[in-house]
Design a protein around this motif. Structure first.
Motif, mmCIF file in Angstrom:
data_model
loop_
_atom_site.group_PDB
_atom_site.id
_atom_site.type_symbol
_atom_site.label_atom_id
_atom_site.label_comp_id
_atom_site.label_asym_id
_atom_site.label_seq_id
_atom_site.Cartn_x
_atom_site.Cartn_y
_atom_site.Cartn_z
ATOM 1 N N UNK A 7 0.787 -1.220 0.000
ATOM 2 C CA UNK A 7 0.000 0.000 0.000
ATOM 3 C C UNK A 7 0.819 1.269 0.000
ATOM 4 N N UNK A 8 2.110 1.170 -0.259
ATOM 5 C CA UNK A 8 2.986 2.340 -0.284
ATOM 6 C C UNK A 8 3.000 2.924 -1.692
ATOM 7 N N UNK A 9 2.694 4.221 -1.779
ATOM 8 C CA UNK A 9 2.667 4.894 -3.078
ATOM 9 C C UNK A 9 4.081 5.089 -3.601
ATOM 10 N N UNK A 10 4.239 4.862 -4.914
ATOM 11 C CA UNK A 10 5.565 5.069 -5.491
ATOM 12 C C UNK A 10 5.521 5.756 -6.845
ATOM 13 N N UNK A 11 4.357 6.196 -7.287
ATOM 14 C CA UNK A 11 4.274 6.883 -8.567
ATOM 15 C C UNK A 11 2.843 7.191 -8.937
ATOM 16 N N UNK A 12 2.685 7.746 -10.112
ATOM 17 C CA UNK A 12 1.357 8.107 -10.601
ATOM 18 C C UNK A 12 1.260 7.768 -12.084
ATOM 19 N N UNK A 13 0.143 7.221 -12.483
ATOM 20 C CA UNK A 13 -0.141 6.903 -13.884
ATOM 21 C C UNK A 13 -1.624 7.136 -14.123
ATOM 22 N N UNK A 14 -2.018 7.417 -15.358
ATOM 23 C CA UNK A 14 -3.450 7.508 -15.680
ATOM 24 C C UNK A 14 -4.126 6.157 -15.464
ATOM 25 N N UNK A 15 -5.421 6.191 -15.181
ATOM 26 C CA UNK A 15 -6.171 4.970 -14.921
ATOM 27 C C UNK A 15 -6.032 3.974 -16.065
ATOM 28 N N UNK A 16 -6.112 4.433 -17.304
ATOM 29 C CA UNK A 16 -6.019 3.523 -18.450
ATOM 30 C C UNK A 16 -4.709 2.739 -18.426
ATOM 31 N N UNK A 17 -3.611 3.379 -18.042
ATOM 32 C CA UNK A 17 -2.318 2.705 -17.973
ATOM 33 C C UNK A 17 -2.323 1.682 -16.839
ATOM 34 N N UNK A 18 -2.896 2.068 -15.689
ATOM 35 C CA UNK A 18 -2.986 1.129 -14.566
ATOM 36 C C UNK A 18 -3.759 -0.119 -14.960
ATOM 37 N N UNK A 19 -4.880 0.048 -15.636
ATOM 38 C CA UNK A 19 -5.691 -1.099 -16.037
ATOM 39 C C UNK A 19 -4.974 -1.950 -17.084
ATOM 40 N N UNK A 20 -4.343 -1.288 -18.036
ATOM 41 C CA UNK A 20 -3.639 -1.997 -19.105
ATOM 42 C C UNK A 20 -2.483 -2.834 -18.565
ATOM 43 N N UNK A 21 -1.754 -2.284 -17.596
ATOM 44 C CA UNK A 21 -0.564 -2.952 -17.071
ATOM 45 C C UNK A 21 -0.824 -3.742 -15.780
ATOM 46 N N UNK A 22 -2.053 -3.694 -15.278
ATOM 47 C CA UNK A 22 -2.375 -4.413 -14.046
ATOM 48 C C UNK A 22 -1.731 -3.811 -12.811
ATOM 49 N N UNK A 23 -1.534 -2.497 -12.815
ATOM 50 C CA UNK A 23 -0.915 -1.813 -11.683
ATOM 51 C C UNK A 23 -1.937 -1.565 -10.576
ATOM 52 N N UNK A 24 -1.515 -1.754 -9.337
ATOM 53 C CA UNK A 24 -2.380 -1.414 -8.205
ATOM 54 C C UNK A 24 -2.448 0.107 -8.091
ATOM 55 N N UNK A 25 -3.627 0.628 -7.822
ATOM 56 C CA UNK A 25 -3.803 2.073 -7.703
ATOM 57 C C UNK A 25 -4.816 2.369 -6.610
ATOM 58 N N UNK A 26 -4.667 3.548 -5.995
ATOM 59 C CA UNK A 26 -5.583 3.938 -4.915
ATOM 60 C C UNK A 26 -6.933 4.319 -5.508
ATOM 61 N N UNK A 27 -7.968 3.890 -4.797
ATOM 62 C CA UNK A 27 -9.335 4.201 -5.209
ATOM 63 C C UNK A 27 -10.200 4.330 -3.966
ATOM 64 N N UNK A 28 -11.349 4.946 -4.119
ATOM 65 C CA UNK A 28 -12.327 5.037 -3.044
ATOM 66 C C UNK A 28 -13.633 4.436 -3.535
ATOM 67 N N UNK A 29 -14.336 3.776 -2.632
ATOM 68 C CA UNK A 29 -15.671 3.246 -2.903
ATOM 69 C C UNK A 29 -16.597 3.872 -1.876
ATOM 70 N N UNK A 30 -17.711 4.409 -2.333
ATOM 71 C CA UNK A 30 -18.690 5.017 -1.444
ATOM 72 C C UNK A 30 -19.944 4.154 -1.475
ATOM 73 N N UNK A 31 -20.375 3.753 -0.294
ATOM 74 C CA UNK A 31 -21.569 2.923 -0.155
ATOM 75 C C UNK A 31 -22.621 3.747 0.570
ATOM 76 N N UNK A 32 -23.709 4.091 -0.099
ATOM 77 C CA UNK A 32 -24.793 4.837 0.529
ATOM 78 C C UNK A 32 -25.836 3.852 1.026
#
Length: 107
Positions: A7-32
């Motif tokens: 869970x340690x951040x080490x860089x930034x990439x656009x979402x499309x790149x994260x999905x294409x390369x299978x990179x873990x990325x921070x996200x939030x989920x909101x449950x109402x």
């Protein structure tokens, strides 16, 4: 914001790149939910979405946005928005809610 398995951040990439390369990325989920009835607001993703096509998902969700880098632009360090800020942005952008109710839980 790209993270490692701990869970340690080490860089930034656009979402499309994260999905294409299978990179873990921070996200939030909101449950109402309605605590009186236990009802939960879910959304169904369209079949053309890059993430979770055709599946039921949280009330809203978003990636944590990054705001540039003070060093090497491919690795960071960088500044990222807070998770609560990401959640509030997602509520406004996806559901049109200006702010969450009084019983917001963050974990």
């Amino acid at each position: 914001e790209i993270i490692d398995l701990q869970g340690v951040a080490f860089g930034a990439r656009p979402l499309a790149v994260c999905l294409e390369r299978g990179l873990l990325h921070r996200a939030v989920h909101v449950w109402l939910c309605d605590p009186r009835t236990g009802a939960l607001l879910l959304r169904k993703c369209g079949r053309q979405r890059p993430k979770w096509p055709g599946l039921w998902v949280p009330s809203c969700h978003s990636e944590v946005l990054c705001y540039g880098s003070t060093a090497d632009p491919t690795t960071g360090p960088h500044t990222a928005e807070l998770s609560l800020t990401s959640a509030q942005r997602a509520l406004q952008e996806q559901l049109g809610l200006e702010r969450a109710g009084p019983d917001v839980e963050q974990w």
